[in-house]
Design an enzyme around this catalytic site. Sequence first.
Site, PDB file in Angstrom:
ATOM      1  N   THR A 132     -22.055 -69.306  88.192  1.00  9.39           N
ATOM      2  CA  THR A 132     -20.797 -69.019  88.520  1.00  9.39           C
ATOM      3  C   THR A 132     -20.666 -69.184  90.076  1.00  9.39           C
ATOM      4  O   THR A 132     -19.592 -69.075  90.483  1.00  9.39           O
ATOM      5  CB  THR A 132     -20.467 -67.508  88.102  1.00  9.39           C
ATOM      6  OG1 THR A 132     -21.345 -66.779  88.720  1.00  9.39           O
ATOM      7  CG2 THR A 132     -20.368 -67.476  86.621  1.00  9.39           C
ATOM      8  N   GLY A 168     -18.393 -75.343  93.021  1.00 10.44           N
ATOM      9  CA  GLY A 168     -16.996 -75.281  93.337  1.00 10.44           C
ATOM     10  C   GLY A 168     -16.719 -73.682  93.466  1.00 10.44           C
ATOM     11  O   GLY A 168     -17.434 -72.874  93.482  1.00 10.44           O
ATOM     12  N   TYR A 169     -15.454 -73.406  93.646  1.00 11.39           N
ATOM     13  CA  TYR A 169     -15.101 -71.978  93.490  1.00 11.39           C
ATOM     14  C   TYR A 169     -15.295 -71.153  92.443  1.00 11.39           C
ATOM     15  O   TYR A 169     -14.870 -71.489  91.312  1.00 11.39           O
ATOM     16  CB  TYR A 169     -13.635 -71.681  93.905  1.00 11.39           C
ATOM     17  CG  TYR A 169     -13.141 -70.381  93.954  1.00 11.39           C
ATOM     18  CD1 TYR A 169     -13.571 -69.287  94.715  1.00 11.39           C
ATOM     19  CD2 TYR A 169     -12.344 -69.914  92.801  1.00 11.39           C
ATOM     20  CE1 TYR A 169     -13.131 -68.292  94.698  1.00 11.39           C
ATOM     21  CE2 TYR A 169     -12.021 -68.483  92.909  1.00 11.39           C
ATOM     22  CZ  TYR A 169     -12.279 -67.719  93.749  1.00 11.39           C
ATOM     23  OH  TYR A 169     -11.983 -66.238  93.868  1.00 11.39           O
ATOM     24  N   ARG A 170     -16.290 -70.232  92.263  1.00 14.46           N
ATOM     25  CA  ARG A 170     -16.928 -69.521  91.236  1.00 14.46           C
ATOM     26  C   ARG A 170     -17.231 -70.464  90.035  1.00 14.46           C
ATOM     27  O   ARG A 170     -16.921 -70.191  88.917  1.00 14.46           O
ATOM     28  CB  ARG A 170     -15.790 -68.494  90.768  1.00 14.46           C
ATOM     29  CG  ARG A 170     -15.614 -67.443  91.838  1.00 14.46           C
ATOM     30  CD  ARG A 170     -14.592 -66.415  91.284  1.00 14.46           C
ATOM     31  NE  ARG A 170     -14.563 -65.240  92.447  1.00 14.46           N
ATOM     32  CZ  ARG A 170     -15.231 -64.323  92.667  1.00 14.46           C
ATOM     33  NH1 ARG A 170     -16.636 -64.106  92.193  1.00 14.46           N
ATOM     34  NH2 ARG A 170     -14.921 -63.563  93.697  1.00 14.46           N
ATOM     35  N   ASP A 171     -17.608 -71.561  90.204  1.00 14.20           N
ATOM     36  CA  ASP A 171     -18.142 -72.582  89.154  1.00 14.20           C
ATOM     37  C   ASP A 171     -19.149 -73.261  89.826  1.00 14.20           C
ATOM     38  O   ASP A 171     -19.464 -73.861  90.887  1.00 14.20           O
ATOM     39  CB  ASP A 171     -16.716 -73.254  88.984  1.00 14.20           C
ATOM     40  CG  ASP A 171     -17.006 -74.222  87.856  1.00 14.20           C
ATOM     41  OD1 ASP A 171     -17.833 -73.679  86.722  1.00 14.20           O
ATOM     42  OD2 ASP A 171     -16.525 -75.175  87.655  1.00 14.20           O
TER      43      ASP A 171
END
Length: 292
Positions: A132, A168-171
């Site tokens: 995440t 990426g953002y929370r990914d």
Amino acid sequence: MTIPAGFEHIVREQEPLGPHTWFRLGGTAQYFAEPTTVEELAALVRHCHERELPVRVLGGGSNLLVRDEGVAGLVVSLAPAIFGRIATSGKRLTAGGGARLGHVISAAVREGLAGLEQLVGIPGTIGGALHTNATAHGDDIGQWTVSATVMNRRGEVATRSRAELRFGYRDSNLDELAILDATLELEPGDPQRLTKQMQQAWILKRAGQPISDENTGLIFKSPGGVSAASLIEQAGLGSARFGQASISDRNANFIVVGPGATSRDVLELIEQVRKGVAERTGVELEMSVEVW
């Protein structure tokens, strides 16, 4: 499927999953395994792949809600020690996918390695944090990651280099079955100064979350520029509840469950809040918690 011969010591049937999660809710796993080596894990995954039996990997359980009906197939826990090892060499730190993020941060700070201290207070394992891309105060774990060893759903092991990783953002693109370990390259720092920064970050983090002995979970990802908690408050849903599940009075993006709660209570409350925020603010919130 029957428990494969030779694996009876690490596989159990109808294991309650609630105690393995922060919500402490949900039904049982059809099969539950705690492999003690990577080879055992690979053999089990191959066995299930050949029989088309679903396999899921359980980390720290902080970001997971198990449905009341339970889970078909095999659930694998990476809690055994082999998956929680932490080692440092120069500026590099290598941690097993089952290592607690808090333990990894403490080890880095103790060794004078800077970069992770702002992530203190984020629950779960390194595997979950990478999957995440755990983020706090503009810092994320992905920026420090130079490689990861993963296992796919056929039981095959591979090492992903920095060039192959995307965060990426929370990914992230680390979406294989399991993250077995990861290597981070950090910055040199003074252990005493890093310890103080870590302690300050911890105090701030805990001030805005439910107290540690509550059964709880973070529900939504915050859309860019605004927190999910503020959107929930703005929509007038800060005191929403369903059954024995209610919005936390310390942070509106957490749901707290009381005695007698069911996973259905939590799911109904999530849907109630999601719809309410969309109707009143125009923002469609994306769930952060994983539902099995």
